[in-house]
Design an enzyme around this catalytic site. Sequence first.
Site, PDB file in Angstrom:
ATOM      1  N   GLU A  44       0.816  -1.215   0.000  1.00 20.83           N
ATOM      2  CA  GLU A  44       0.000   0.000   0.000  1.00 20.83           C
ATOM      3  C   GLU A  44       0.850   1.266   0.000  1.00 20.83           C
ATOM      4  O   GLU A  44       0.390   2.323  -0.415  1.00 20.83           O
ATOM      5  CB  GLU A  44      -0.928   0.022   1.219  1.00 20.83           C
ATOM      6  CG  GLU A  44      -2.215  -0.738   1.000  1.00 20.83           C
ATOM      7  CD  GLU A  44      -3.228  -0.557   2.124  1.00 20.83           C
ATOM      8  OE1 GLU A  44      -2.996   0.237   3.053  1.00 20.83           O
ATOM      9  OE2 GLU A  44      -4.259  -1.245   2.068  1.00 20.83           O
ATOM     10  N   HIS A  56       9.503 -26.854   0.432  1.00 21.94           N
ATOM     11  CA  HIS A  56       8.908 -28.033  -0.213  1.00 21.94           C
ATOM     12  C   HIS A  56       7.756 -27.649  -1.131  1.00 21.94           C
ATOM     13  O   HIS A  56       6.988 -28.504  -1.559  1.00 21.94           O
ATOM     14  CB  HIS A  56       8.449 -29.021   0.861  1.00 21.94           C
ATOM     15  CG  HIS A  56       9.583 -29.456   1.739  1.00 21.94           C
ATOM     16  ND1 HIS A  56      10.313 -30.590   1.499  1.00 21.94           N
ATOM     17  CD2 HIS A  56      10.156 -28.843   2.809  1.00 21.94           C
ATOM     18  CE1 HIS A  56      11.265 -30.677   2.419  1.00 21.94           C
ATOM     19  NE2 HIS A  56      11.204 -29.631   3.219  1.00 21.94           N
ATOM     20  N   LYS A  89     -13.317   0.744  -2.456  1.00 25.59           N
ATOM     21  CA  LYS A  89     -14.397   1.005  -1.501  1.00 25.59           C
ATOM     22  C   LYS A  89     -15.532   1.787  -2.187  1.00 25.59           C
ATOM     23  O   LYS A  89     -16.700   1.499  -2.002  1.00 25.59           O
ATOM     24  CB  LYS A  89     -13.871   1.792  -0.285  1.00 25.59           C
ATOM     25  CG  LYS A  89     -13.017   0.967   0.678  1.00 25.59           C
ATOM     26  CD  LYS A  89     -12.581   1.808   1.891  1.00 25.59           C
ATOM     27  CE  LYS A  89     -11.655   1.030   2.815  1.00 25.59           C
ATOM     28  NZ  LYS A  89     -11.141   1.800   3.935  1.00 25.59           N
TER      29      LYS A  89
HETATM   30  O1  PA5 Z   1      -3.809   1.117   5.769  1.00 28.31           O
HETATM   31  C1  PA5 Z   1      -4.918   1.538   5.488  1.00 28.31           C
HETATM   32  O2  PA5 Z   1      -5.196   2.734   5.568  1.00 28.31           O
HETATM   33  C2  PA5 Z   1      -6.045   0.591   5.115  1.00 28.31           C
HETATM   34  O3  PA5 Z   1      -5.596  -0.712   4.952  1.00 28.31           O
HETATM   35  C3  PA5 Z   1      -7.090   0.600   6.199  1.00 28.31           C
HETATM   36  O4  PA5 Z   1      -6.485   0.245   7.416  1.00 28.31           O
HETATM   37  C4  PA5 Z   1      -8.249  -0.359   5.897  1.00 28.31           C
HETATM   38  O5  PA5 Z   1      -8.799  -0.070   4.644  1.00 28.31           O
HETATM   39  C5  PA5 Z   1      -9.331  -0.234   6.984  1.00 28.31           C
HETATM   40  O6  PA5 Z   1      -9.797   1.080   7.045  1.00 28.31           O
HETATM   41  P1  PA5 Z   1     -10.563   1.628   8.330  1.00 28.31           P
HETATM   42  O7  PA5 Z   1      -9.656   1.537   9.500  1.00 28.31           O
HETATM   43  O8  PA5 Z   1     -10.924   3.037   7.978  1.00 28.31           O
HETATM   44  O9  PA5 Z   1     -11.789   0.753   8.528  1.00 28.31           O
END
Ligand code: PA5
Length: 375
Positions: free
Chosen positions: A255, A276, A365
């Site tokens: 990310e 393996h 999303k």
């Molecule tokens: O790192 C990030 O920002 C994302 O992976 C969020 O943690 C994930 O989408 C969950 O979002 P939220 O905490 O708003 O529910």
Amino acid sequence: MITVNFETEINEKQAQEILSEIMADPMGGWASLPNNFDAGELARIKQAAAKIQEDSEVLVCIGIGGSYLGHRAIIEALRPKGVEIVYAGNSLSQRELLNALNEVGEKDFSVNVISKSGTTLEPALAFNVFKQKLVEKYGEEEAARRIYATTDAEKGTLHDEAVAKGYTRFVVPDNIGGRYSVLTAVGLLPLAAAGVDIDQLLLGAKEMAGNVQPMIQYGWMRYGLSKRGYDTEVFASFEPSTMYFNEWLKQLFGESEGKNRQGVFPASVIYSTDLHSLGQFMQDGRRNLWETIIDFPTDEMNMKVVEAVKRAHVAGGIPVLTLEVPSFDENGFGQLIYFFEMSCAISAKLMGVNPFDQPGVEAYKLELKKLLEAK
Ligand code: PA5
């Protein structure tokens, strides 16, 4: 302290500029966190964890991505002896949700719902189900006392509900994004309830923060390898219980770097198990990858396997980097968390992308929201 077994040429001036940029970034709050963790917040976290341990056999942790992977990584690795943790809200699978409900069964339980935005679909749906179970078992008032909401300080559906119903609230700071949030209440509350020594975890992170050179080396090395055409990094551990730590790493790097057609694809293996299955590819497959061994202190037999893998893979033409971790405990994992967060921010900056946003996650999303609204 974590040490690295390689050296690469660093542009020291650029490294200092990047470090200053990270520390000053509006989303760089995690970088100074271990050095000035709010003592009042830490005490509140410990108090809530003690209450959970007193009145619950299980803590249901509801969250996805950065709101769940970090604490799960440490809990699965260290197997502490506090309350049992049941995870929910990290997929849309009805089967998984039913499994989680069955795992809780008739046991006394509390819920920690964790969502920075407070609007993510997966945790929101699971929260509704577990909230109903709490109300059926304990009644409205006691149910509210057993809900711990970790979310934005001021906005979002979860924030508004938590205020209205009087849930115990913890804040995901504005200047810390999901995948960098494990050392905030996001991770610390479930970790403390599960019996992890969070003081040692923070201390490990603080010690690492005081020694930036290995992180600069690793960040630079990753960037250098990516420029030479290595587009995949395989994180290798010889401890099966670190499988979720690998998952946390994949989210952190994927990310943070995967933007503007940039980034190194993060993959992972657990040895000797995967020798393996993926061993053949690692030894002799396409040479577009390098291996980063996360080397914990281990027994003699495992040490021999580590050495054998290094020799074989180097002979097979893979660059092998080794990170030596001093201990397999809270302190060691505190160091690892900070080490990888900082190195990742450095390599993303070198690649010219913003390490702290995730437009791709938001895109999915939004699309899902549109589809659900169109029904
Ligand atoms: O790192 C990030 O920002 C994302 O992976 C969020 O943690 C994930 O989408 C969950 O979002 P939220 O905490 O708003 O529910």
